[in-house]
Motif scaffolding. Structure first.
Motif, PDB file in Angstrom:
ATOM      1  N   MET A 197       0.906  -1.297  -0.006  1.00  0.00           N
ATOM      2  CA  MET A 197      -0.032  -0.009   0.128  1.00  0.00           C
ATOM      3  C   MET A 197       0.926   1.030   0.151  1.00  0.00           C
ATOM      4  SD  MET A 197      -3.172  -1.088   2.721  1.00  0.00           S
ATOM      5  CE  MET A 197      -3.822   0.420   2.275  1.00  0.00           C
ATOM      6  N   LYS A 198       0.452   2.155  -0.783  1.00  0.00           N
ATOM      7  CA  LYS A 198       0.966   3.657  -0.798  1.00  0.00           C
ATOM      8  C   LYS A 198      -0.147   4.524   0.033  1.00  0.00           C
ATOM      9  CE  LYS A 198       3.594   2.686  -5.011  1.00  0.00           C
ATOM     10  NZ  LYS A 198       3.039   1.358  -4.855  1.00  0.00           N
ATOM     11  N   GLU A 199       0.482   5.604   0.458  1.00  0.00           N
ATOM     12  CA  GLU A 199      -0.384   6.638   1.171  1.00  0.00           C
ATOM     13  C   GLU A 199      -1.510   6.824   0.204  1.00  0.00           C
ATOM     14  OE1 GLU A 199       1.972  10.143   2.437  1.00  0.00           O
ATOM     15  OE2 GLU A 199       3.287   8.774   3.512  1.00  0.00           O
ATOM     16  N   GLY A 200      -2.906   6.981   0.940  1.00  0.00           N
ATOM     17  CA  GLY A 200      -3.986   7.162   0.096  1.00  0.00           C
ATOM     18  C   GLY A 200      -4.564   5.949  -0.513  1.00  0.00           C
ATOM     19  N   ASP A 201      -3.663   4.661  -0.432  1.00  0.00           N
ATOM     20  CA  ASP A 201      -4.534   3.523  -1.008  1.00  0.00           C
ATOM     21  C   ASP A 201      -5.409   2.963  -0.152  1.00  0.00           C
ATOM     22  OD1 ASP A 201      -2.931   3.942  -2.922  1.00  0.00           O
ATOM     23  OD2 ASP A 201      -1.805   1.886  -2.732  1.00  0.00           O
ATOM     24  N   ILE A 236      -7.664  -0.241  -4.012  1.00  0.00           N
ATOM     25  CA  ILE A 236      -7.737   0.891  -4.621  1.00  0.00           C
ATOM     26  C   ILE A 236      -6.679   1.737  -4.759  1.00  0.00           C
ATOM     27  CG2 ILE A 236      -9.281   3.001  -4.941  1.00  0.00           C
ATOM     28  CD1 ILE A 236     -10.832   0.242  -5.444  1.00  0.00           C
ATOM     29  N   ASN A 237      -6.147   1.828  -5.899  1.00  0.00           N
ATOM     30  CA  ASN A 237      -4.867   2.658  -6.000  1.00  0.00           C
ATOM     31  C   ASN A 237      -5.139   3.992  -6.112  1.00  0.00           C
ATOM     32  OD1 ASN A 237      -2.241   3.618  -6.661  1.00  0.00           O
ATOM     33  ND2 ASN A 237      -2.006   1.626  -7.796  1.00  0.00           N
ATOM     34  N   ASN A 238      -4.394   5.153  -5.169  1.00  0.00           N
ATOM     35  CA  ASN A 238      -4.417   6.364  -5.136  1.00  0.00           C
ATOM     36  C   ASN A 238      -3.827   7.253  -6.338  1.00  0.00           C
ATOM     37  OD1 ASN A 238      -5.552   8.499  -3.734  1.00  0.00           O
ATOM     38  ND2 ASN A 238      -3.221   9.078  -3.022  1.00  0.00           N
ATOM     39  N   GLY A 242      -8.901  10.464 -10.488  1.00  0.00           N
ATOM     40  CA  GLY A 242     -10.285  10.361 -10.602  1.00  0.00           C
ATOM     41  C   GLY A 242     -11.154   9.134 -10.167  1.00  0.00           C
ATOM     42  N   VAL A 243     -10.171   8.099  -9.710  1.00  0.00           N
ATOM     43  CA  VAL A 243     -10.900   6.853  -9.361  1.00  0.00           C
ATOM     44  C   VAL A 243     -11.483   7.243  -7.946  1.00  0.00           C
ATOM     45  CG1 VAL A 243     -10.268   4.490  -8.702  1.00  0.00           C
ATOM     46  CG2 VAL A 243      -9.518   5.408 -10.758  1.00  0.00           C
ATOM     47  N   ASN A 244     -10.671   7.608  -7.063  1.00  0.00           N
ATOM     48  CA  ASN A 244     -11.086   7.387  -5.729  1.00  0.00           C
ATOM     49  C   ASN A 244     -11.482   8.769  -4.935  1.00  0.00           C
ATOM     50  OD1 ASN A 244      -8.608   8.138  -5.048  1.00  0.00           O
ATOM     51  ND2 ASN A 244      -8.281   6.539  -3.404  1.00  0.00           N
ATOM     52  N   SER A 245     -11.720  10.013  -5.655  1.00  0.00           N
ATOM     53  CA  SER A 245     -11.878  10.958  -5.103  1.00  0.00           C
ATOM     54  C   SER A 245     -12.935  11.416  -3.963  1.00  0.00           C
ATOM     55  CB  SER A 245     -12.171  12.123  -6.207  1.00  0.00           C
ATOM     56  OG  SER A 245     -13.349  11.876  -6.684  1.00  0.00           O
TER      57      SER A 245
END
Length: 316
Positions: A59-63, A134-136, A140-143
């Motif tokens: 995971m990266k920050e925001g994932d 869910i990749n940050n 536009g994917v996870n706003s």
């Protein structure tokens, strides 16, 4: 009401957000099988999520990661970190022993779970993948997911009057935002998710779910979808996993169970509401699908109400 909203009303999904997770490396927690779907959102630092049989997720920050079917998994700052059972971690925390609070690199997360009252009765739940990531980095994917999680994190980080109420209200929305983000990210979620993404099939689902009491025919349903009978039946079965009339019957029984559990109506009235003129025919199919009689479900709810009333009267 759209098809997914109606489904979520039936399966009674309820979100719960845990306390903010603030760990220092090295750290690791192993979580057992659970009936609830669990999610993790990485706010700061790094984290690895691993489910047996699946590829390790960095995971990266925001994932955000969702484990829809509550499979056993572990989370840690790295693959080499020692992992302790979640029960051991909670026991230590409750006794005032704050583990993972050293001088190592900080990891901040929010997590929680979603409980489903009728799991896994609906194909929507059955068809969810074992893990959703869910990749940050995808714009536009996870706003909306990001904004909802940010609001929750702010309430956890700076507790104010009414914070827990706000968090609980937002928790239910996270699940929907994850599903929406997954559909955008994957393009085609497969199975029932694809049915929700297909305008023609989704519109038929919405129509049947909104009015289960109607005597729907394949001709009516295929005409509404703008497809031939054969094309419609093939497409519906491929995406939903059931024939149109199988889905209608199963939906009617789920709807009937919901109404019966409220304990306010006669069985004959419930039967009419879900498209059965004969109470005997309804009862037979209900028993077959739900493995309980309508009278048992109705009586069980009435008993709970009566016991609660007696208990309250005892307190007065």
């Amino acid at each position: 009401m759209d098809a997914l909203s109606e489904i979520l009303e039936i399966i009674k999904h309820k979100g719960v957000v845990y306390e903010k997770i603030d760990f220092s490396a090295p750290w690791g927690i192993a979580l057992p099988d659970d009936n609830n779907a669990q999610f993790w959102r990485l706010v700061k630092g790094k984290c690895i999520v691993t489910i047996p049989g699946e590829s390790m997720i960095e995971m990266k920050e925001g994932d955000t990661v969702l484990v829809p079917n509550g499979a056993a998994h572990w989370i840690a700052d790295s693959a080499d970190s020692k992992r302790i059972p979640s029960s051991e971690f909670l026991k230590a925390r409750d006794s005032g022993n704050h583990l993972f609070s050293g001088a190592g690199e900080k990891t901040i997360m929010i997590g929680g779970h979603f409980a489903f009252e009728d799991k896994p009765g609906h194909p929507f739940l059955k068809d969810l993948p074992k893990v959703i990531h869910i990749n940050n980095l995808e714009p536009g994917v996870n706003s909306w997911l990001r904004m909802t999680c940010d609001l929750i994190f702010n309430e956890l980080d700076q507790e104010q009057p009414g914070s827990r109420k706000i968090i609980n209200s937002l928790a239910d929305a996270i699940f929907i935002h994850i599903i929406r983000a997954y559909l955008k990210q994957s393009g085609d979620g497969g199975g029932f998710l694809s049915a929700l993404n297909d305008e023609r099939i989704s519109s038929v689902l919405k129509m049947m779910q909104y009015a289960p009491e109607k005597n729907w025919t394949i001709e009516q349903l295929s005409r509404h979808a703008g497809m031939s009978r054969s094309s419609f039946c093939i497409a519906f079965k491929k995406l939903v996993g059931e024939t149109p009339l199988e889905y209608l019957t199963n939906w009617r029984m789920m709807k009937a169970k919901e109404i019966l559990a409220q304990g306010n109506e006669k069985i004959s009235e419930v039967a009419l509401k879900v498209g059965y003129q004969s109470e005997a025919a309804f009862s037979r199919i209900f028993k077959l699908k739900v493995n309980q009689t309508p009278s048992f479900v109705n009586r069980k709810k009435s008993l709970c109400i009566r016991q609660c009333h007696d208990f309250l009267c005892h307190l007065l």
